[in-house]
Design an enzyme around this catalytic site. Structure first.
Site, PDB file in Angstrom:
ATOM      1  N   CYS A 123       0.863  -1.284   0.088  1.00  0.00           N
ATOM      2  CA  CYS A 123      -0.039  -0.110   0.155  1.00  0.00           C
ATOM      3  C   CYS A 123       1.040   1.293   0.011  1.00  0.00           C
ATOM      4  O   CYS A 123       2.322   1.257   0.178  1.00  0.00           O
ATOM      5  CB  CYS A 123      -1.084  -0.034   1.391  1.00  0.00           C
ATOM      6  SG  CYS A 123      -0.072  -0.431   2.671  1.00  0.00           S
ATOM      7  N   CYS A 168       3.140   1.882   2.796  1.00  0.00           N
ATOM      8  CA  CYS A 168       4.271   0.884   3.229  1.00  0.00           C
ATOM      9  C   CYS A 168       5.431   1.377   2.420  1.00  0.00           C
ATOM     10  O   CYS A 168       6.593   1.393   2.811  1.00  0.00           O
ATOM     11  CB  CYS A 168       4.113  -0.540   2.544  1.00  0.00           C
ATOM     12  SG  CYS A 168       2.272  -1.196   3.002  1.00  0.00           S
TER      13      CYS A 168
END
Lengths: 77, 345
Positions: A11, A14
């Site tokens: 994501c 991240c």
């Protein structure tokens, strides 16, 4: 050699966590290796319930948020 | 030293109150400013289609965004008290019914993002939280959304907000309980229960008030930064409906008389995914045009509570039968809520 692992399924947060960790480690002049862990089996194996998470030398340091650069330096130092 | 800290705490509290007062003053003026901007500044007739669409947009955009900032800040502070680890500790080993109630309630206040649904699911079921209780949490966390709750309160008043909260919790509670009763543990992917979760979670940090305020501000930056565009787009669609769709146009297709509109709304809403903050201006415009509350509520819940991307993520830990039961039970629950409100109100 410090082992930095970023747990997350890819994501946006991240990516950001990985970037902050990288920047902080460089600023500290650490010898390190950065790994992105994306397999769910392995993420769950760390006992993390909230991604993204930061693992340093096998210890979960942060889960579910992206620390600031300054906080990150403390976590890695 | 201590005295200085007290002083700075007082100063901080005063600044906070002043900010809140300024917020309130600006908020109160929005309707007047929007009316003035539409008629005097832009020279539009407020009764015309274009005029009323433009006024809707000028009024609702700052209003919704201001509400959003305030709420997200408050929720950011509340959430700093609830971590997934703490929630799990409260739920582990609970008996079913009471566990379902608690899980549904905790789903509202525990920070949750559907991208973390899988690690959270594994973290729960491997440490002794019953499957049905885990589902109560997984259903209530996205569906009973604090942003939606406060926007509903701001736009429609406490009654609609309370209905949304109460029925959302009820669906999470009952659906989780049913899934628990069906004994579907064998339809969880086999590797899940085999996962060893021995590594320790990060040590719990004790936060002072300043740190919690910082958490609130971080939540505003993060969430409002992410959803504001959806909100503005939602309001733009809402403005179009408000200005150009004739009053009562929705009564025929989304009104009380059309019983089939509830299942249809859920069927359309389930695969869709939108942010709660973006869907509500559309809901508001539809209601204004004669759509029935139950139908609109069912549509909203199915859009924010269930989605195709979520199904794809959860497929990694749930075998198809369990995934189908999960979506089916929740969709039926949402429909029941839709029918109930159309019938009651």
């Amino acid at each position: 050699m410090k082992k930095i692992q970023i747990l997350g399924t890819g994501c946006a947060k991240c990516q950001k966590l990985a970037a902050v960790a990288d920047e902080a480690a460089k600023a500290l002049g650490l010898a390190y290796e950065l790994e992105k862990v994306t397999a769910l089996e392995r993420i769950a194996g760390f006992g993390v319930m909230f991604t993204p998470a930061l693992v340093v030398d096998g210890t979960v340091k942060v889960a579910g948020k992206v620390p600031s650069l300054e906080e990150m330096k403390k976590l890695l130092a | 030293m201590n005295q200085r800290r007290n002083l700075s705490a007082v100063a901080r509290a005063a600044a906070g109150l002043a900010a809140l007062a300024a917020w309130w003053l600006v908020y109160r003026q929005l309707a007047a400013v929007a009316g003035w901007a539409t008629s005097s500044l832009l020279g539009l007739r407020r009764e015309s289609s274009l005029g009323s669409a433009v006024e809707f947009f000028i009024y609702e955009t700052p209003k919704v965004l201001m509400l959003l900032v305030l709420v997200v800040f408050g929720v950011g502070i509340v959430r700093s008290y609830f971590t997934p680890e703490r929630t799990r500790a409260m739920l582990a080993g609970r008996r079913e019914s009471a566990g379902n109630v608690l899980a549904a309630l905790l789903g509202v206040v525990t920070p949750f993002c559907s991208c973390s649904a899988v690690p959270l699911f594994i973290g729960f079921v491997t440490t002794g939280v019953p499957l049905g209780v885990t589902f109560s949490f997984l259903i209530s966390a996205p569906m009973v959304n604090e942003i939606a709750l406060v926007l509903l309160f701001g736009l429609f008043g406490w009654r609609v907000a309370a209905l949304y909260l109460g029925t959302g919790l009820l669906i999470a509670l009952v659906a989780g309980w049913i899934i628990g009763r069906l004994k579907l543990e064998r339809h969880v992917e086999d590797w899940v229960y085999a996962t060893k979760t021995d590594a320790a979670a990060p040590a719990e940090e004790r936060l002072d008030l300043a740190a919690r305020m910082a958490a609130g501000r971080a939540a505003v930056r993060d969430i409002v930064g992410r959803v504001w565009l959806y909100v503005v787009l939602g309001i733009a669609v809402g403005a179009g409906i408000h200005g150009y769709v004739p009053t009562n146009a929705m009564a025929a297709i989304m009104g009380k008389g059309a019983w089939w509109s509830v299942p249809l709304a859920v069927l359309i809403g389930v695969p869709m995914y939108s942010n709660a903050a973006g869907i509500i201006p559309i809901v508001q415009a539809l209601l204004g045009k004669g759509a029935a509350l139950g139908t609109v509520l069912a549509f909203m819940m199915s859009v924010i509570g269930l989605s195709l991307p979520e199904a794809i993520i959860l497929r990694k830990v749930l075998k198809p039968p369990l995934l189908l039961v999960f979506f089916g039970v929740v969709a039926v629950g949402i429909m029941a809520v839709g029918f109930l409100f159309n019938w009651l109100l």
